[in-house]
Design a protein around this motif. Structure first.
Motif, short mmCIF file in Angstrom:
data_model
loop_
_atom_site.label_atom_id
_atom_site.label_comp_id
_atom_site.label_asym_id
_atom_site.label_seq_id
_atom_site.Cartn_x
_atom_site.Cartn_y
_atom_site.Cartn_z
N ALA A 128 0.81 -1.21 0.00
CA ALA A 128 0.00 0.00 0.00
C ALA A 128 0.84 1.25 0.00
O ALA A 128 0.40 2.31 -0.42
N ALA A 129 2.10 1.16 0.46
CA ALA A 129 2.94 2.35 0.58
C ALA A 129 3.63 2.71 -0.72
O ALA A 129 4.38 3.66 -0.77
N ARG A 130 3.42 1.95 -1.77
CA ARG A 130 4.13 2.21 -3.03
C ARG A 130 3.34 3.16 -3.92
O ARG A 130 2.12 3.18 -3.92
N VAL A 131 4.09 3.96 -4.72
CA VAL A 131 3.46 4.97 -5.56
C VAL A 131 4.11 4.98 -6.93
O VAL A 131 5.31 4.73 -7.08
N SER A 165 -0.50 3.39 -5.26
CA SER A 165 -0.99 4.76 -5.37
C SER A 165 -0.51 5.37 -6.67
O SER A 165 0.58 5.05 -7.16
N LYS A 181 -4.84 5.83 -3.23
CA LYS A 181 -4.54 7.26 -3.26
C LYS A 181 -4.21 7.66 -4.69
O LYS A 181 -3.39 7.01 -5.35
N LEU A 199 2.59 11.69 -1.28
CA LEU A 199 1.68 10.58 -1.02
C LEU A 199 2.29 9.55 -0.07
O LEU A 199 1.63 9.06 0.84
N THR A 200 3.54 9.18 -0.31
CA THR A 200 4.15 8.11 0.49
C THR A 200 5.55 8.44 0.96
O THR A 200 6.15 7.67 1.70
N ARG A 218 8.16 8.60 -1.07
CA ARG A 218 9.14 8.06 -2.00
C ARG A 218 8.50 7.89 -3.38
O ARG A 218 7.29 8.09 -3.54
N ASP A 270 8.40 4.96 -6.19
CA ASP A 270 8.77 3.58 -6.46
C ASP A 270 8.82 3.24 -7.94
O ASP A 270 9.70 2.51 -8.39
N GLN A 320 16.70 7.06 -2.18
CA GLN A 320 15.82 6.27 -1.33
C GLN A 320 16.50 5.00 -0.83
O GLN A 320 17.41 4.48 -1.48
#
Length: 277
Positions: A5-8, A32, A57, A81-82, A84, A86, A135
Motif C-alpha cells: 500500500a505504501a508504493r506509488v 498509489s 490514493k 503521497l508516500t 518516495r 517507487d 531512497q
C-alpha cells in the motif's frame, strides 16, 4: 507486482491512452497513482475514476514534460503521497499524421515532437532516477522464494520508446524522436543501474490510442470498417492493432519485481509487426 500500500507510481501522459491504461493496471495492484498530463480536465477526471474504481490514493498534476521545473514539482507531489517514488511510467508523447511525408513536417512540428518525446522523456527519467537513488532499497518479492536473496532496488522506470525507435517506416519527426528515446533509456540504465534503479523501454506497435486516432483517423479507430479492413493491420502478423491495456500489462511487468533482472532492455509489443514479414 507487490501490492504494498505504501508504493506509488508517477505516470506521464496519464490522462489517456497507454498512460491511462497503465494507471488502471497499477492501481488494480494496490499502488498509489500520480497522473501527470497537460490536459487538466481529462487528468482530474481520470484520477477521480482511478480512485473510485480501485480505492487507492490518486492525484493529478498538470505537467508540461518539456519544462524542467514542472517535472520536478510533479515528482514532488508524488512524494507527498508516500514519501518516495517507487515506479515511473513515461508515456507522454505526440505524433504527426501517418499520411504525411517528410515535406509535410514543419520545423515547428519537428521541434515540438522532439521536445516532448525526447527532451521531455530525458527530463522525466533524470529527475525520477535522481529521486529514486536517494531512497532506501526495497526488497525484491518473488514467488516461489529464490534460493539466494536478491538485492533490493530503489525504483523502477519504464519508458515508451515505440517500434519507430527500431526501424524507419515513415514519420520523420516521430521516428527521429523515438530513436533518441531508445538512447535516453539505455544511457539512463548505464548511469543509474549501479544505484539500484532499473530503467527499461517498451516498444509498442500500432495501438489504438487517442494519439493514433488523431494520426490515422478512422483507420486507427476501434470498431470502424476502416480499422477492421486496415492495410496497416494486414501487415501485422496477428492481423490487428493493439489495445492500450495490452501495452499497460507489459509496462506493469517491466516496473514489477517479476522483471527484477531486466535492465537497459527493450521489449517489443507489436503483434509481430517488426520481426515477422
Amino acid at each position: 507486482m507487490a501490492a504494498a500500500a505504501a508504493r506509488v507510481a508517477f505516470i506521464t501522459g496519464g490522462a489517456q491512452g497507454i498512460g491511462r491504461a497503465t494507471a488502471n493496471k497499477l492501481a488494480s495492484r494496490g499502488i498509489s497513482i500520480v497522473l501527470a498530463d497537460q490536459n487538466a480536465e481529462r487528468g482530474h477526471a481520470a484520477a477521480k475514476d482511478v480512485a473510485s474504481q480501485f480505492g487507492v490514493k490518486t492525484k493529478f498534476v498538470k505537467v508540461d514534460v518539456t519544462q524542467e521545473q514542472q517535472v520536478k514539482d510533479g515528482i514532488g507531489e508524488a512524494l507527498k503521497l508516500t514519501g518516495r517514488l517507487d515506479y515511473a511510467a513515461n508515456c507522454a508523447g505526440i505524433c504527426e499524421s501517418v499520411w504525411e511525408g517528410e515535406e509535410d513536417v514543419t520545423v515547428e512540428l519537428y521541434d515540438k515532437t522532439l521536445a516532448i518525446n525526447t527532451k521531455g522523456l530525458w527530463l522525466c527519467q533524470k529527475h525520477q532516477a535522481l529521486q529514486m537513488r536517494k531512497q532506501d532499497p526495497v526488497s525484491i518479492s518473488t514467488t516461489p522464494a529464490p534460493r539466494h536473496a536478491i538485492p533490493g532496488q530503489r525504483g523502477s522506470i519504464a519508458n515508451i520508446c515505440s517500434i519507430s525507435g527500431l526501424h524507419a517506416a515513415g514519420l520523420a519527426a516521430y521516428t527521429a524522436s523515438k530513436y533518441a528515446a531508445v538512447g535516453v533509456t539505455k544511457t539512463g540504465a548505464k548511469f543509474y543501474g549501479p544505484d539500484g534503479v532499473r530503467i527499461n523501454g517498451l516498444c509498442p506497435g500500432w495501438t489504438m490510442t487517442e494519439m493514433i486516432i488523431g494520426s490515422m483517423g478512422k483507420e486507427g479507430t476501434p470498431g470502424t470498417k476502416e480499422n477492421n479492413e486496415s492495410p496497416v493491420a494486414q501487415k501485422i502478423s496477428l492481423r490487428r492493432m493493439g489495445q492500450p491495456e495490452e501495452q499497460a500489462n507489459v509496462l506493469s511487468f517491466l516496473l514489477s519485481d517479476e522483471s527484477s533482472y531486466m535492465h537497459g532492455a527493450l521489449l517489443v509489443t507489436d503483434g509481430g509487426f517488426h520481426d515477422i514479414r
